[in-house]
Scaffold this motif. Structure first.
Motif, PDB file in Angstrom:
ATOM      1  N   SER A  71       9.573   3.454   0.164  1.00  0.00           N
ATOM      2  CA  SER A  71       8.403   3.143  -0.658  1.00  0.00           C
ATOM      3  C   SER A  71       7.096   3.265   0.111  1.00  0.00           C
ATOM      4  O   SER A  71       6.014   3.194  -0.479  1.00  0.00           O
ATOM      5  CB  SER A  71       8.517   1.736  -1.230  1.00  0.00           C
ATOM      6  N   SER A  92       7.715  -4.330  -7.118  1.00  0.00           N
ATOM      7  CA  SER A  92       7.626  -3.996  -8.544  1.00  0.00           C
ATOM      8  C   SER A  92       8.673  -2.946  -8.919  1.00  0.00           C
ATOM      9  O   SER A  92       9.301  -3.030  -9.982  1.00  0.00           O
ATOM     10  CB  SER A  92       6.222  -3.486  -8.879  1.00  0.00           C
ATOM     11  N   ASN A 147       4.084  -2.607  -4.367  1.00  0.00           N
ATOM     12  CA  ASN A 147       4.709  -1.582  -5.204  1.00  0.00           C
ATOM     13  C   ASN A 147       6.220  -1.596  -5.057  1.00  0.00           C
ATOM     14  O   ASN A 147       6.967  -1.414  -6.032  1.00  0.00           O
ATOM     15  CB  ASN A 147       4.174  -0.191  -4.832  1.00  0.00           C
ATOM     16  N   SER A 155       3.674  -0.189   1.282  1.00  0.00           N
ATOM     17  CA  SER A 155       3.133  -0.667  -0.001  1.00  0.00           C
ATOM     18  C   SER A 155       4.119  -1.681  -0.580  1.00  0.00           C
ATOM     19  O   SER A 155       4.802  -1.403  -1.561  1.00  0.00           O
ATOM     20  CB  SER A 155       2.912   0.498  -0.968  1.00  0.00           C
TER      21      SER A 155
END
Length: 315
Positions: free
Chosen positions: A49, A58, A55, A52
C-alpha cells in the motif's frame, strides 16, 4: 533469531493454503515487519500500500467486507497512531475481521528512535470496541494466537516487539490465552509480550533467593473475565510491561477490582522513546533484570536479604 512480527509473517505464510481468504497488506516495511514471507510466497494475495497507513486500513476494511481476512503489517507507531481514526471507524465500529500486526511495539526501538517507538499503543487499542489485543512472547504463542484469530471474526491487534526471539526463548508450558509460566502463588508477576521474557529472567533470580512467586503470561491481553478468574486469589500482584505505566496491562489489572495489592513497572509517562541499545534503554529507566529484581525484593520481600545479582547468577 527473528523479530516476533517476522515469525507472524512466516507462520501466516505457512497456513495460507489452509485459509485462501487470507490477504496481506503492508505499509512499505515488509523487509522489517515480516510481511515479506507472505509477499514472496503469495504475490497475488499481497498488496503493497506504500507509506499511506490510513489508506491501507481503509482498503483492509473494504476487503474484509467482501469476505477476505486481511492482515495489515506495519510498525506499531504507524498503525496505531497515524491510522487510528480509520481503525476506530472502519474496523471496530463495523466489526470488520481485520488483523493489525504492529512490529517494533514498546520502548526498544534500537537506532530508530522516538518517531518509531510505540510505548502507549495498548492504551490506544485497549479502548477500542471489540478490538482483541494479543502480545506474543515466543514462537508457540504465535502459532496458538493465529489459530484463535482465524477461528473468530473480530478485529485484532498483534503487538510484537523489535527484540529478536529464538527457539531458546520459549517460555515453557502450553500456549494459551493466559499461561502460568510459573505456578500461581500468593505473590505473582503479570506480564505480556517481550516483558514476559524479562519477567521469567527476574523470577529465576528471585527463586534463587528463596522467593516463592508465580508468573502469569497474558497472550490475549484483554480477556477480562478470564484474567480476573486467574488472579482473584492473589495477595500481591506485580505487573511488568514494555509499555507506558499508564493505560497498559497494569491499568487493566487495576480495573479488575481485586483485593490484591498491585504494583507496576513500565516506561515512565514522560518517555516517548530514544535511540539506543536495548539493555542501555532498560537500565536508564529501571527496567533491567537486576533493577527489577532488586525493586521487587525491596517492595514485596522485605525480609529476604538481597543477594548481589552476580553472586546469584553463579549459584
Amino acid at each position: 533469531m527473528k523479530k516476533l512480527a517476522e515469525e507472524v509473517g512466516l507462520q501466516l505464510t505457512n497456513i495460507a493454503d489452509k485459509y485462501p481468504d487470507i490477504s496481506v497488506l503492508d505499509g512499505d516495511l515488509a523487509d522489517s515487519d515480516g510481511a515479506f514471507y507472505f509477499a514472496d510466497a503469495f504475490p497475488e494475495r499481497f498488496l503493497m500500500s506504500g507509506i499511506s497507513e490510513q489508506n491501507m486500513i481503509s482498503m483492509a476494511a473494504g476487503m474484509a467486507s467482501t469476505g477476505k481476512r486481511p492482515f495489515a503489517f506495519s510498525f506499531a507507531a504507524f498503525l496505531c497512531y497515524r491510522a487510528y481514526d480509520q481503525i476506530r471507524v472502519s474496523i471496530c465500529q463495523t466489526k470488520m475481521p481485520v488483523t493489525l500486526v504492529g512490529s517494533h511495539a514498546g520502548g526498544l526501538a534500537g537506532r530508530n528512535g522516538k518517531t518509531h517507538t510505540a510505548v502507549n499503543d495498548m492504551a490506544v487499542m485497549l479502548t477500542l470496541p471489540d478490538m482483541q489485543v494479543w502480545a506474543p512472547a515466543d514462537y508457540d504463542d504465535v502459532t496458538y494466537m493465529l489459530s484463535q484469530i482465524m477461528s473468530n471474526s473480530e478485529p485484532a491487534y498483534i503487538r510484537a516487539s523489535r527484540a529478536p526471539i529464538g527457539e531458546q526463548h520459549a517460555l515453557g508450558g502450553n500456549s494459551s490465552e493466559l499461561r502460568w509460566v510459573y505456578p500461581k502463588r500468593k505473590i505473582n508477576i503479570v506480564s505480556c509480550g517481550i516483558a514476559s521474557q524479562w519477567s521469567k529472567q527476574v523470577i529465576e533470580q528471585l527463586h534463587l533467593q528463596g522467593c516463592d512467586i508465580g508468573l502469569l503470561h497474558c497472550l490475549h491481553v484483554n480477556n477480562i473475565e478470564k484474567l480476573r478468574h486467574e488472579l482473584v486469589d492473589s495477595e500481591q500482584l506485580i505487573v511488568i510491561e514494555d509499555h507506558c505505566q499508564l493505560g497498559g496491562l497494569a491499568s487493566l489489572v487495576q480495573l479488575l477490582n481485586l483485593k490484591a495489592r498491585i504494583s507496576g513497572f513500565g516506561w515512565p509517562i514522560s518517555f516517548c522513546g530514544k535511540s539506543g541499545d536495548d539493555e542501555q534503554l532498560r537500565d536508564a529507566h529501571g527496567l533491567s533484570q537486576s533493577q527489577l529484581t532488586q525493586a521487587i525484593l525491596k517492595r514485596h520481600f522485605p525480609n529476604v536479604k538481597s543477594v548481589p545479582l552476580k553472586i546469584a547468577e553463579q549459584v
